[in-house]
Design a protein around this motif. Structure first.
Motif, PDB file in Angstrom:
ATOM      1  N   SER A   1      33.402  45.112  43.948  1.00 11.95           N
ATOM      2  CA  SER A   1      34.780  45.478  44.285  1.00 11.95           C
ATOM      3  C   SER A   1      35.060  44.887  45.656  1.00 11.95           C
ATOM      4  CB  SER A   1      35.003  46.992  44.320  1.00 11.95           C
ATOM      5  OG  SER A   1      34.352  47.584  45.420  1.00 11.95           O
TER       6      SER A   1
ATOM      7  N   SER B   1      38.297  42.848  40.413  1.00  9.10           N
ATOM      8  CA  SER B   1      36.919  42.962  40.894  1.00  9.10           C
ATOM      9  C   SER B   1      35.992  42.075  40.089  1.00  9.10           C
ATOM     10  CB  SER B   1      36.448  44.418  40.818  1.00  9.10           C
ATOM     11  OG  SER B   1      36.542  44.918  39.493  1.00  9.10           O
TER      12      SER B   1
ATOM     13  N   TYR C   1      34.421  46.260  38.166  1.00  2.24           N
ATOM     14  CA  TYR C   1      34.162  47.583  38.749  1.00  2.24           C
ATOM     15  C   TYR C   1      34.038  48.643  37.659  1.00  2.24           C
ATOM     16  CZ  TYR C   1      34.690  51.557  41.970  1.00  2.24           C
ATOM     17  OH  TYR C   1      34.498  52.726  42.693  1.00  2.24           O
TER      18      TYR C   1
END
Length: 376
Positions: A122, A202, A214
């Motif tokens: 992230s 992410s 993520y």
């Protein structure tokens, strides 16, 4: 075959963490560091700091990092790596990252492996650490000090040494529940909520989309733990990935559901008990102690819902051994060997080098230890 105890080309390991206050007088200055550039008034920071003041103004994260440092040094010494020093630097509190890098440069360290206390992809969990590294390295250069080269170790969310301690934590929590509710207990896997826009971008660009890497990585870990619990208990506990610790503006979409809302929903559905499993956190720091042990546990008590909170990995010796494995794996790769990479689940081992476009920042800044790093 590579020497399994050769850390070359690395001459040090850096434990890179978030940092936290160690007394009441530290709380507001610490929060000023965390929120620098956002224009948040000091009075608002004092309100936010109430979570810390409830615990004497002390975040447990620094003491937990000291315990992890001890575990790493002990593991290294037991496996022939006692000559490899382990340093510690924080993003937002002492020991500050830039000070630690100055110390490392003064000690003659030239090639440093970096372990961040964040297991998943992230912006806030990876690229921001890389930006902090680049900023600190630039500071050293501006001071006339030749900075060491830094290589961030890969994400370890699905490493057995990270997953297995959490499995044991769930088994222990289930055993603590009354037998009358144990078999029907629901597993709520928790992690830090982030803006959905950050989640969607992410990981590498090819993994961008709904929740991005993520969410995908957390779901993979949750499945691994739930399946391991089923294999060892014979019970297939229902489970869900939920979120905690939201801190953004109300109009900005963040990942949901929140753990407290989830507890209410599960109670209304007739679930007899819940085990909260903080898979998104390496140690029992403030967000675990307050958001789960204090706030969520109080909400469950109001509902009359039995809950337990399973342990994070912390300084578990198996995690320390996993860090050693990650370090030696990367070292062998840097020396030109092809090595087997330890990983469980469907996603496989993560990349060594963050590619261009991985976890992009809203306002791009230089970031070290990636394909777009200004530091070779």
């Amino acid at each position: 075959m590579p020497d399994q105890r050769d850390p070359a080309p690395y001459d040090a390991l850096l434990l890179l963490s978030f940092g936290g206050p160690e007394g009441p007088d530290d709380v507001v200055p610490f929060l000023e560091n965390v929120t620098r550039g956002r224009g948040i008034p000091k009075e608002r920071l004092k309100e936010v700091g109430q979570h810390y003041f409830l615990f004497g103004g002390v975040s447990p994260i620094n003491e937990q990092n000291r315990a992890l440092l001890d575990a790493l040094r002990e593991d290294f010494a037991e496996h022939g790596l006692d000559g490899l020093p382990v340093y510690w630097g924080n993003r937002n509190w002492a020991p500050y990252l830039v000070d630690t890098l100055r110390e490392m440069a003064a000690d003659g360290r030239r090639r440093v492996a970096v372990l961040a206390t964040s297991a998943y992809a992230s912006y806030s969990g990876c690229r921001q650490y890389r930006e902090n590294l680049a900023e600190a390295l630039a500071t050293l250069e501006a001071e006339g000090t030749a900075p060491p080269r830094v290589d961030k170790l890969r994400h370890y969310f699905n490493h057995p040494g990270f997953v297995r301690p959490m499995v044991d934590g769930v088994l222990k929590s289930l055993a603590e529940l009354d037998e009358s509710v144990r078999a029907g207990a629901h597993l709520a896997f928790t992690t830090h909520s982030i803006p959905t826009a950050s989640a969607d971008t992410s990981g590498p660009a090819g993994e961008h989309g709904d929740g991005g890497a993520y969410v995908a990585e957390h779901l993979d870990v949750a499945r691994l733990i739930a399946e391991a619990v089923r294999e060892e208990t014979g019970v297939a506990h229902p489970w869900q990935l939920v979120y905690q610790s939201r801190s953004g503006a109300p109009h900005t979409p963040w990942l949901e559901p929140d753990i407290c809302d989830h507890l209410e929903e599960r109670h209304a559905a007739g679930v007899p008990a819940v085990v909260m499993v903080p898979i998104g956190f390496v140690s029992d720091h403030m967000e675990v102690l307050y958001d789960l042990d204090t706030e969520a546990t109080a909400r469950a008590a109001e509902l009359g819902l039995p809950v337990r909170r399973s342990a994070t990995v912390g300084a578990d010796p198996r995690f320390a051994a996993a860090v050693r494995g990650l370090l030696l794996e990367r070292a062998a790769t840097e020396r030109g060997f092809v090595v087997e990479r330890c990983a469980l689940g469907a996603l496989g081992p993560s990349h060594d080098l963050c590619p261009v476009g991985c976890c992009p920042a809203r306002s791009p800044k230089p970031a070290a230890a990636g394909a777009d790093s200004p530091y070779a």
